[in-house]
Structure formats: structure tokens, C-alpha cells
Write an enzyme that holds these catalytic residues in place. Structure first.
Site, PDB file in Angstrom:
ATOM      1  CG  ASP A   1      45.073  33.662  49.478  1.00  0.00           C
ATOM      2  OD1 ASP A   1      44.084  34.370  50.308  1.00  0.00           O
ATOM      3  OD2 ASP A   1      44.631  34.400  48.810  1.00  0.00           O
TER       4      ASP A   1
ATOM      5  N   GLY B   1      48.475  40.251  40.424  1.00  0.00           N
ATOM      6  CA  GLY B   1      50.042  40.498  40.930  1.00  0.00           C
ATOM      7  C   GLY B   1      50.810  39.805  41.007  1.00  0.00           C
TER       8      GLY B   1
ATOM      9  CE  LYS C   1      50.290  32.919  39.172  1.00  0.00           C
ATOM     10  NZ  LYS C   1      49.601  32.184  40.701  1.00  0.00           N
TER      11      LYS C   1
END
Length: 546
Positions: A133, A20, A39
Site C-alpha cells: 500500500d 478505518g 495506535k
């Protein structure tokens, strides 16, 4: 895109994955002859503008941290309309893969992995970055045995200048992973560094138990359980794990952030000691962490445990604060003693008011009175200077400890803990505000939330203001209040009408010093209690030796 040359030097080799937050490619840095990872932000970024903000946050967050347990960011740019990041290529497997199958880990391996994650958090929090996270899929186990923490896409910042350079956290929707994230980061408060420590506890629980501490049929059920229930004891699933390990996990998984360990450094130190004891019990240590900078915590890990009865376990700040508190006590006693002796001398002089003396006796009495007054004033100045020095050193130290307990939550810079006392008119306000912040940061949580009663701090500040406002009477050469009357054969002296304020002001130093000592004792004790950890003897007793 295979074979494309990004920024004129990064050749794409193969796509490693897509999610995502973008897709990741293996690439080759043609200039420096090294493997890297690139990325890219997804093509459909216009449909989700929040992704652009998170992509930017990931770059800024990763750029703040330079640590072997954190993936390194090399470059950021735009290629053919696509945002990209160039990062260190991490060859290894994710912790998720290592946990596949739900088989609980051996204690030493689990402690080594979590210690490596915690070392990354120490570095991140020092850089004023909150990961938000921490979970197995964001932890890589690389070939040399070290841990790498990756993906700072939802990171937060506690440093004002950094926070203002990217989209603020309040502008983004709550994010994280429900199975591992702290409950507050899914609510309005959004959390802070202690939220990362909660997630760290969740990961350690999962490694040792084979499952996260909270599970449910859907995310809502998991979140409600985290908000409404205490975490299950690890001993219910792993009775063989030493009690201090379970205790650390229970502290990390407290619903109230104030009841968790307050800094990653403290947790890292406890994990290191547990690793050491596990090694002594016959299990090889699995040190996957690196703390390359000198710090009080790492120095503490290199020293033997303190003698029995001292359970501060290398918390240098606590022991140092304690020594400075003793210095303040001594300076307060000396200052109060000289003040009392001065008051006695002043009362003795007052007792002989109006008494007539021959001129020779009067002159001798006058010389003795002024000599003793000058001596006591000099002693008062020396003791006062010593008290000021001891006080400023202690006050600056407790402010530094408070910063460790509540990073980024104190209003003024560390230097203001000293400078604030010398700013005209500002010293009527600034030290009190700093003391308030330190008190709340240092206070253990009490039932119903909040901090310990703060009445003692207010009482101390009132005593300080009274002392400060009466200083003109305190420091003035008080013999000037003595009025001499000379006769033909005899002399006598009288006293100015405000003379009686002088011994009163000096006597008031005693309760003011007592209140200050109580405040110092309370503050030092609160910080010691917050930084204390389980004694190593308890852990050693829980681990059978072979």
C-alpha cells in the site's frame, strides 16, 4: 482517554486522528522520556474480524524492519480490551499534504522523496515483507528532510515462518489503493515485491505530473484501465523531464510484473544515479534515503560509472558472474583438451593391437604407454577438480542473482546450489530443479508471458546425466583393458571387448563441454540483461548542463 497510562508508562496526550484501521494518539513514554504514537484498534472490532488480522500483520511486519526510512515499532499489547501498538512519533507532514493542489514537483525533490521510499522498500523486501500500500498518505516528510514509510496494515510476507504466524494473505480480501496499487494485487495472484515497485512508479508519476497515472470516475474504471491499458507516457504531461526518468517510470508501471525491474535495490541504484546527474546539471540533490548496511548496490553507488561500452553501472553481481563464467569456459576447454588427448592416445594404442614386438621393444612401449596414460589421468583429475570448483562457484552465484531477481520464489536454500550436487541420488534431481528455478527467475519476459525457451537447459542436463553415468569408464585406469600375450621371442597385446567405449566416452566430453558453455553463456547473458539499466550517458545527454 486523554491522560490514560497505557502499559504503565505511555501517557496519552492528544488524539491525532482516526481511520478505518484505528485511531492514533500522541503519547509520552514516561520511562524513556520520549514522544511516541499509540495506535488503537477500533472499538467495533467484533463487527469486522479482518481488522484484527490486519492489525496483527501491521505489528509483525513493522517489527521485522529496522531502517531510518521506516517507522519504528516499540511495543504491542492490550489496554482495557483494546489492542494497541506503540510506534515512533513522526513529526512532519504527509506526502499527500505536500502534493495538495496538484502542482507538479521539481525533478530533484521528487527523485529524493521516491529514493527514500525505495530505500524503505529495500529494507522491507530484505526482511521478506511486502508493503502492498505504497501511496502518498503512507509517506511522511519529517523535519530533518527524511522520508518515513508508515502503515503496514495490509503487508504480506514472503518468509514462510513469518507468514505462518499470522493470518495468510489468502484469508484476507484484496486490499490496496487503486490509484497507486499494482493491478495484480486486486486479482487472484495478489502480487509480490514487484507490486510495491509498481506503486513506487505510480507515486513518482504523480509527483512529477500532479496526478496518478490512471484516474477514473470510480474504482472499477481505474482497475479496468490498469488491466487493459499501458500507462500513459510521462512525457505527455512533463516533456521537460529527462527521458531516462520517464523510461524508469514506464518500466515500473508495466502490467506484467516480469517486465518491471525485479528488485528495489536495482531501482534505488538507478534513482541515485539520476539524483547525481540532476545535481551535476545544477539542481541540488534531495537525498531523503538511508541505506545504513553495506551492500553490493551501495558499493556500486560509491564507484564511478564504468568505462564506455560497459553499461552494467555498478551491478557487481553481473560483472562477478561474468568473470566466473569465463573461469568455467577456461576449465571446460582444458578438461575437453585433456579428454581429446587421452582419446587419441587410446586410439593409438588400439591401432597397434596384435602387432608383435621383441621383448625389449615391447617393454619400452609398455612403459611409455603407461607413463603417458598416468600423466593424462593426473592432468584429467586436476582439470576436473578445477572445473568442479569453477562450476560450483558460478552456479552458486547465478542462484544468488536469481534470488535478487525473484525474491522468495526459488524452492531451495542458497546452500543447496552447492550441496545438491553431492547428495547421492539427489544429484540426479536437485540441481536440475534449482537450474529450472534460476532459469525462470532470470529469463526476460517473452511475448504472451512465460519465460525464454528452456530447451538449452534440458539439453545441458541430458549431457550432464550421460557424462555422469559413463564416469566409471572415464576415470578407470584404462590400461587395465590392455591384455598382454607373451611368446618365446616376441610379445604382443590385445584389447578387451569393451575397450572401445573408452575413447568414445572421452570424445563425448567435447559436445558436452560445448553444450555446457552455451548454457553458461545464455544464463549469464539473461541475468546481465535483466540487471542492466539505462546508461548514465543517456540521462546526462537528456539533462541540459548549466
Amino acid at each position: 482517554m486523554r491522560g490514560a497510562l497505557i502499559a504503565g508508562k505511555y501517557e496519552l496526550v492528544e488524539r491525532l486522528g482516526r481511520g478505518g484501521m484505528g485511531e492514533v494518539w500522541a503519547a509520552r513514554d514516561m520511562d524513556l522520556r520520549r514522544d511516541v504514537a499509540v495506535k488503537f484498534l477500533p472499538h467495533d472490532v467484533d463487527a469486522s474480524p479482518e481488522l484484527l488480522h490486519r492489525f496483527e500483520r501491521e505489528a509483525v511486519a513493522a517489527a521485522q524492519i529496522n531502517h531510518p526510512n521506516v517507522v519504528t515499532l516499540h511495543e504491542r499489547g492490550v489496554y482495557d480490551g483494546l489492542q494497541f501498538l506503540v510506534m515512533e512519533r513522526v513529526d512532519g507532514t504527509s506526502l499527500t499534504e505536500r502534493m495538495r493542489g496538484g502542482t507538479p514537483m521539481q525533478l530533484a525533490e521528487a527523485l529524493g522523496i521516491v529514493q527514500g521510499i525505495c530505500a524503505a522498500l529495500v529494507a522491507a523486501h530484505r526482511a521478506k515483507v511486502v508493503h502492498y500500500d505504497i501511496k502518498p498518505s503512507n509517506v511522511m516528510l519529517i523535519a530533518d528532510g527524511r522520508v518515513k514509510v508508515v502503515d503496514f496494515g495490509i503487508a504480506g510476507f514472503t518468509h514462510t515462518r513469518t507468514a505462518f504466524s499470522v493470518a495468510p494473505s489468502s484469508a484476507l480480501s484484496p486490499a490496496g489503493t487503486l490509484e497507486y496499487g499494482a493491478p495484480e494485487q486486486f486479482l487472484d495472484s495478489r502480487g509480490d515485491e514487484r507490486s510495491d515497485l509498481y506503486a513506487l512508479g505510480s507515486v513518482l508519476f504523480a509527483l512529477l505530473a500532479g496526478q496518478p497515472p490512471f484516474t477514473g470516475a470510480n474504482g472499477y474504471i481505474v482497475l479496468r484501465r490498469k488491466i487493459d491499458e499501458d500507462a500513459p507516457p510521462l512525457a505527455d504531461l512533463r516533456p521537460d523531464v529527462p527521458a531516462p526518468v520517464g523510461q524508469l517510470i514506464a518500466e515500473l508501471l508495466q502490467r506484467n510484473p516480469g517486465q518491471r525491474p525485479q528488485t528495489a535495490e536495482v531501482v534505488h541504484a538507478r534513482l541515485a544515479r539520476m539524483q547525481s546527474v540532476a545535481a551535476e546539471s545544477g539542481q541540488e540533490p534531495d537525498d531523503r534515503s538511508t541505506l545504513p548496511w553495506p551492500s553490493r548496490t551501495t558499493e556500486a553507488l560509491r564507484t564511478p560509472p564504468p568505462p564506455s561500452g560497459d553499461h552494467r553501472h555498478g551491478h557487481t553481481l553481473v560483472r562477478t558472474t561474468g568473470r566466473r563464467a569465463v573461469a568455467v569456459y577456461g576449465a571446460l576447454v582444458l578438461f575437453a583438451l585433456v579428454s581429446v588427448l587421452t582419446a587419441i592416445h587410446q586410439l593409438t594404442v588400439a591401432n597397434h593391437e596384435g602387432t608383435e614386438y621383441s621383448k625389449s621393444v615391447f617393454q619400452e612401449a609398455q612403459d611409455a604407454r603407461e607413463t603417458l596414460a598416468a600423466f593424462l589421468l593426473g592432468a584429467q583429475i586436476l582439470c576436473g577438480a578445477g572445473l568442479v570448483a569453477c562450476w560450483l562457484v558460478w552456479f552458486a552465484r547465478v542462484r544468488a542473482v536469481a534470488e535478487q531477481l525473484a525474491p522468495g520464489q526459488l524452492r531451495y536454500s542458497p546452500s543447496m546450489a552447492v550441496a545438491g550436487w553431492f547428495i547421492p541420488f539427489g544429484n540426479f534431481v536437485l540441481p536440475k530443479q534449482i537450474a529450472n528455478d534460476v532459469w525462470h527467475a532470470s529469463s526476460p519476459s517473452v511475448r504472451g508471458g512465460g519465460s525464454a525457451p528452456i530447451g538449452l537447459l534440458h539439453t545441458w542436463w541430458a549431457a550432464w546425466l550421460v557424462t555422469f553415468l559413463t564416469w566409471p569408464f572415464f576415470w578407470a585406469p584404462w590400461t587395465n583393458w590392455v591384455q598382454e600375450t607373451h611368446g618365446v621371442d616376441t610379445d604382443r597385446y590385445g584389447l578387451d571387448g569393451s575397450y572401445w567405449l573408452l575413447p568414445i566416452v572421452h570424445v563425448l566430453v567435447v559436445p558436452a563441454a560445448a553444450i555446457t558453455a552455451l548454457y553458461v553463456r545464455r544464463m549469464t547473458a539473461m541475468q546481465a540483461a535483466r540487471l542492466d539499466s539505462q546508461p548514465p550517458e543517456a540521462f546526462s545527454a537528456a539533462v541540459p548542463r548549466t
